[in-house]
Design a protein around this motif. Sequence first.
Motif, short mmCIF file in Angstrom:
data_model
loop_
_atom_site.label_atom_id
_atom_site.label_comp_id
_atom_site.label_asym_id
_atom_site.label_seq_id
_atom_site.Cartn_x
_atom_site.Cartn_y
_atom_site.Cartn_z
N UNK A 119 -10.94 3.66 0.01
CA UNK A 119 -10.39 2.40 -0.46
C UNK A 119 -9.13 2.07 0.33
N UNK A 120 -8.93 0.79 0.63
CA UNK A 120 -7.69 0.31 1.25
C UNK A 120 -6.99 -0.64 0.29
N UNK A 121 -5.67 -0.64 0.34
CA UNK A 121 -4.87 -1.46 -0.57
C UNK A 121 -4.01 -2.43 0.22
N UNK A 122 -3.95 -3.68 -0.23
CA UNK A 122 -3.15 -4.70 0.44
C UNK A 122 -2.31 -5.42 -0.61
N UNK A 123 -0.98 -5.30 -0.46
CA UNK A 123 -0.08 -5.96 -1.39
C UNK A 123 0.26 -7.36 -0.89
N UNK A 124 0.59 -8.24 -1.82
CA UNK A 124 1.04 -9.58 -1.49
C UNK A 124 1.90 -10.10 -2.64
N UNK A 125 2.58 -11.22 -2.38
CA UNK A 125 3.35 -11.85 -3.44
C UNK A 125 4.84 -11.67 -3.36
N UNK A 126 5.31 -10.86 -2.41
CA UNK A 126 6.73 -10.67 -2.27
C UNK A 126 7.41 -11.90 -1.69
N UNK A 127 8.74 -11.88 -1.71
CA UNK A 127 9.49 -13.00 -1.17
C UNK A 127 10.92 -12.97 -1.64
N UNK A 128 11.59 -14.09 -1.40
CA UNK A 128 12.98 -14.25 -1.80
C UNK A 128 13.04 -15.01 -3.13
N UNK A 129 13.77 -14.47 -4.07
CA UNK A 129 13.90 -15.10 -5.38
C UNK A 129 15.34 -14.97 -5.85
N UNK A 130 15.80 -15.93 -6.60
CA UNK A 130 17.15 -15.88 -7.14
C UNK A 130 17.22 -14.93 -8.33
N UNK A 131 18.39 -14.38 -8.60
CA UNK A 131 18.55 -13.55 -9.80
C UNK A 131 18.10 -14.32 -11.04
N UNK A 132 17.38 -13.62 -11.90
CA UNK A 132 16.83 -14.24 -13.09
C UNK A 132 15.46 -14.83 -12.89
#
Length: 112
Positions: free
Chosen positions: A1-14
């Motif tokens: 099995x291979x795993x691929x993450x996504x959805x990260x980025x820059x977000x403000x506190x809160x």
Amino acid sequence: VQLVESGGGLVQPGGSLRLSCAASGSIASIYVMNWYRQAPGTQRELVAGITSGGSTNYADSVKGRITISRDNAKNTVYLQMNSLKPEDTAVYYCYAFPQRVWGQGTLVTVSS
């Protein structure tokens, strides 16, 4: 099995982000799917885990703010992160046990 993450980025506190970990094959038989994170200059630490039966566990530092879930039909594990703090900044990795497979990671930056 291979795993691929996504959805990260820059977000403000809160703010909120939802990370996804998509597997190349079925995750139904994977006993535990975990999310780890690693901030610069620190060791990789466990954030949350979920078993094939749906049992979950969380690091004390994220309890009440982060939720792990899995969708076996989509072969995907999610990490819903709310009320994000600057100290949540890290590269987030998913990990399959007992297959001992890591994804490549996705960067989450919490900053104003």
